[in-house]
Design a protein around this motif. Structure first.
Motif, PDB file in Angstrom:
ATOM      1  N   PRO A 102       4.633  -2.450 -65.137  1.00  0.00           N
ATOM      2  CA  PRO A 102       3.814  -1.752 -66.374  1.00  0.00           C
ATOM      3  C   PRO A 102       2.345  -1.922 -66.403  1.00  0.00           C
ATOM      4  CG  PRO A 102       4.966  -3.562 -67.122  1.00  0.00           C
ATOM      5  CD  PRO A 102       5.206  -3.630 -65.610  1.00  0.00           C
ATOM      6  N   PRO A 103       1.491  -0.875 -67.111  1.00  0.00           N
ATOM      7  CA  PRO A 103       2.163   0.317 -67.399  1.00  0.00           C
ATOM      8  C   PRO A 103       2.418   1.405 -66.321  1.00  0.00           C
ATOM      9  CG  PRO A 103      -0.016   0.230 -67.704  1.00  0.00           C
ATOM     10  CD  PRO A 103       0.208  -0.922 -67.258  1.00  0.00           C
ATOM     11  N   VAL A 104       3.562   2.142 -66.359  1.00  0.00           N
ATOM     12  CA  VAL A 104       4.200   2.784 -65.256  1.00  0.00           C
ATOM     13  C   VAL A 104       3.425   4.082 -65.371  1.00  0.00           C
ATOM     14  CG1 VAL A 104       6.006   3.507 -63.970  1.00  0.00           C
ATOM     15  CG2 VAL A 104       6.268   1.381 -65.062  1.00  0.00           C
ATOM     16  N   PRO A 105       2.817   4.711 -64.479  1.00  0.00           N
ATOM     17  CA  PRO A 105       2.431   6.114 -64.629  1.00  0.00           C
ATOM     18  C   PRO A 105       3.281   7.125 -64.809  1.00  0.00           C
ATOM     19  CG  PRO A 105       2.095   5.306 -62.564  1.00  0.00           C
ATOM     20  CD  PRO A 105       2.623   4.180 -63.111  1.00  0.00           C
ATOM     21  N   ALA A 106       3.181   8.046 -65.198  1.00  0.00           N
ATOM     22  CA  ALA A 106       3.987   9.420 -65.144  1.00  0.00           C
ATOM     23  C   ALA A 106       4.109   9.727 -63.685  1.00  0.00           C
ATOM     24  CB  ALA A 106       3.623  10.569 -66.077  1.00  0.00           C
ATOM     25  N   GLY A 107       5.056  10.500 -63.189  1.00  0.00           N
ATOM     26  CA  GLY A 107       5.144  10.707 -61.731  1.00  0.00           C
ATOM     27  C   GLY A 107       5.036   9.767 -60.844  1.00  0.00           C
ATOM     28  N   VAL A 108       5.565   8.204 -61.268  1.00  0.00           N
ATOM     29  CA  VAL A 108       5.509   7.259 -60.431  1.00  0.00           C
ATOM     30  C   VAL A 108       6.078   7.633 -59.015  1.00  0.00           C
ATOM     31  CG1 VAL A 108       7.616   6.025 -61.468  1.00  0.00           C
ATOM     32  CG2 VAL A 108       5.939   4.858 -60.391  1.00  0.00           C
ATOM     33  N   THR A 109       5.334   7.047 -57.894  1.00  0.00           N
ATOM     34  CA  THR A 109       6.135   7.118 -56.647  1.00  0.00           C
ATOM     35  C   THR A 109       6.244   5.775 -56.184  1.00  0.00           C
ATOM     36  OG1 THR A 109       3.951   6.821 -55.476  1.00  0.00           O
ATOM     37  CG2 THR A 109       4.114   9.073 -56.284  1.00  0.00           C
ATOM     38  N   ALA A 113       2.637   0.280 -57.914  1.00  0.00           N
ATOM     39  CA  ALA A 113       2.779  -1.285 -58.122  1.00  0.00           C
ATOM     40  C   ALA A 113       4.305  -1.458 -58.694  1.00  0.00           C
ATOM     41  CB  ALA A 113       1.469  -1.868 -58.897  1.00  0.00           C
ATOM     42  N   VAL A 114       4.709  -2.650 -58.171  1.00  0.00           N
ATOM     43  CA  VAL A 114       5.830  -3.271 -58.674  1.00  0.00           C
ATOM     44  C   VAL A 114       5.706  -4.346 -59.265  1.00  0.00           C
ATOM     45  CG1 VAL A 114       7.238  -2.080 -57.119  1.00  0.00           C
ATOM     46  CG2 VAL A 114       6.471  -4.152 -56.280  1.00  0.00           C
ATOM     47  N   ALA A 148      17.347   1.745 -52.485  1.00  0.00           N
ATOM     48  CA  ALA A 148      17.417   2.862 -53.484  1.00  0.00           C
ATOM     49  C   ALA A 148      17.169   2.870 -54.986  1.00  0.00           C
ATOM     50  CB  ALA A 148      18.890   3.515 -53.307  1.00  0.00           C
ATOM     51  N   ARG A 149      15.871   3.287 -55.556  1.00  0.00           N
ATOM     52  CA  ARG A 149      15.634   2.898 -56.702  1.00  0.00           C
ATOM     53  C   ARG A 149      16.181   3.989 -57.666  1.00  0.00           C
ATOM     54  NH1 ARG A 149       9.414   0.986 -55.166  1.00  0.00           N
ATOM     55  NH2 ARG A 149      10.181  -1.096 -54.239  1.00  0.00           N
ATOM     56  N   VAL A 275      10.230  12.513 -57.200  1.00  0.00           N
ATOM     57  CA  VAL A 275      11.432  12.087 -56.155  1.00  0.00           C
ATOM     58  C   VAL A 275      11.321  13.062 -54.933  1.00  0.00           C
ATOM     59  CG1 VAL A 275      13.104  11.828 -58.126  1.00  0.00           C
ATOM     60  CG2 VAL A 275      12.431  14.026 -57.468  1.00  0.00           C
ATOM     61  N   SER A 276      10.016  13.162 -54.537  1.00  0.00           N
ATOM     62  CA  SER A 276       9.733  14.084 -53.312  1.00  0.00           C
ATOM     63  C   SER A 276      10.265  13.379 -52.277  1.00  0.00           C
ATOM     64  CB  SER A 276       8.088  14.004 -53.105  1.00  0.00           C
ATOM     65  OG  SER A 276       7.451  14.581 -54.138  1.00  0.00           O
ATOM     66  N   ARG A 277      10.436  11.979 -52.158  1.00  0.00           N
ATOM     67  CA  ARG A 277      10.939  11.378 -50.889  1.00  0.00           C
ATOM     68  C   ARG A 277      12.311  11.645 -50.591  1.00  0.00           C
ATOM     69  NH1 ARG A 277       8.805   5.308 -49.566  1.00  0.00           N
ATOM     70  NH2 ARG A 277       6.568   6.828 -49.638  1.00  0.00           N
ATOM     71  N   ALA A 278      12.993  11.498 -51.883  1.00  0.00           N
ATOM     72  CA  ALA A 278      14.458  11.703 -51.827  1.00  0.00           C
ATOM     73  C   ALA A 278      15.007  13.238 -51.575  1.00  0.00           C
ATOM     74  CB  ALA A 278      15.215  11.194 -53.298  1.00  0.00           C
ATOM     75  N   TYR A 279      14.244  13.996 -52.010  1.00  0.00           N
ATOM     76  CA  TYR A 279      14.767  15.539 -51.536  1.00  0.00           C
ATOM     77  C   TYR A 279      14.362  15.614 -50.214  1.00  0.00           C
ATOM     78  CZ  TYR A 279      16.178  16.883 -56.363  1.00  0.00           C
ATOM     79  OH  TYR A 279      16.983  17.014 -57.370  1.00  0.00           O
TER      80      TYR A 279
END
Length: 338
Positions: A102-109, A113-114, A148-149, A275-279
């Motif tokens: 946190p704070p997690v941004p909208a559109g987090v990839t 940061a974790v 797999a998050r 979710v670009s990577r998953a798709y």
């Protein structure tokens, strides 16, 4: 393919085992055996990774894909991974978007940061347990591991009760307090689509972290609740109330009104995940109507939301009927909020 499921008695685990069986894979499950037998044809290896000799059942055997849903101490994930090292083709760890710092941004990839976490830790909160276990798996399996998050998981077998609460409430009929705006995008993953991706990606050797959830706006609050009305066939009227009015009345998003995270909420990012990577790796999600209808059919068959396998009793989900009635009376006709 030879698949080992670490767990297999809970929500995601059961769906993953069922998908492996559907494919004709050779499937084994490793768990304590306290929450029912696995499906016919599935080998059961009994053990408890939290005990001194609890991994003995995994001492022999080789598997192409291992799927692990562990959310306990990272040190136990590390011990299990070390036990399997050299005998597994690809390790799929079911993690969570909760690992983002946190704070997690909208559109987090996946590159954001974790949280800081120790792969040998004995305890922690949910984000650090999941992140620590990610690190434990990667420490042993490296580029032969997939993280797999998952985002919000819905579908038949749900043992938290978010979608089942909405279905049960709508089925009672009458005026239903519906949290607006009705066109608010909702992002989730059907557990069966998650299971398909886990096995497809594991078999293909996909590595590294991947956000696994439908695209933002896969449906909306209006679409989800309209699907619940259709699935149940109830004589229910959705009374839409603007988020500002609900906030001023002290209504809690997510817990009192499941799934709903209004604009401006600190956890709104959970329904705005990239979710670009998953798709790109082949993920697909089924229509919301399928998820809702199939969950209703399952819920009618089992009668109630099952206990969460191996976990403490869940907190109550959803508005108390008396509180909902009082709120409906306070809000009058409600707002279209569209």
């Amino acid at each position: 393919m030879r698949m080992l499921m670490l767990g297999g008695s809970g929500f995601v685990g059961r769906a993953t085992v069922a998908e492996g069986v559907r494919r004709g894979w050779t499937v084994a499950v490793f768990n304590r055996g306290r929450h029912g037998a696995p499906p016919d044809g599935v080998r059961h290896l009994t053990g408890d990774r939290t005990t001194a000799d609890g991994l003995a059942a995994l001492a022999d055997g080789e598997w192409d894909v291992v799927v692990d849903t562990w959310d306990g101490a990272p040190r136990d994930a590390l011990a299990g991974a070390r036990m399997l090292a050299g005998r597994v083709g690809h390790y799929v760890y079911v993690s969570s978007g909760s690992v983002y710092a946190p704070p997690v941004p909208a559109g987090v990839t996946e590159d954001d940061a974790v949280v800081d976490a120790d792969p040998a830790a004995a305890d922690g909160d949910y984000p650090t347990l999941k992140r620590g276990s990610e690190r434990a798996v990667q420490e042993v399996f490296g580029d032969r591991s997939l993280l797999a998050r998952a985002g919000l998981i819905l579908g038949p077998g749900e043992d938290i009760g978010r979608l089942p609460w909405w279905l049960t409430r709508v089925a009672r009929g009458g005026d239903v307090l519906a949290p607006g705006p009705a066109d608010l995008p909702v992002q989730y993953v059907d557990v069966r689509d998650l299971a398909v991706f886990l096995l497809d990606a594991g078999a293909a050797g996909l590595a590294g972290p991947v956000n696994v959830v439908d695209r933002p706006g896969h449906t909306t609050m209006g679409g989800l609740l309209a699907a619940a009305v259709t699935a149940t066939g109830a004589d229910a009227s959705l009374r839409w109330v603007a988020p500002e009015r609900l906030r001023d009345a002290g209504v809690s998003p997510w817990s009192e009104l499941p799934v709903w995270l209004p604009p401006g909420h600190e956890y709104r990012w959970m329904q705005q995940i990239d979710v670009s990577r998953a798709y790109a790796a082949g993920f697909t999600g089924r229509p919301v109507s399928d998820t809702v209808t199939d969950t209703w059919e399952w819920l009618r068959r089992v009668g109630e939301v099952p206990a969460r396998a191996g976990r403490p009793a869940r907190e109550p989900v959803g508005l108390d009927p008396t509180r909902e009635a009082a709120l409906l009376a306070e809000f009058g006709t409600g707002d279209p909020a569209r």
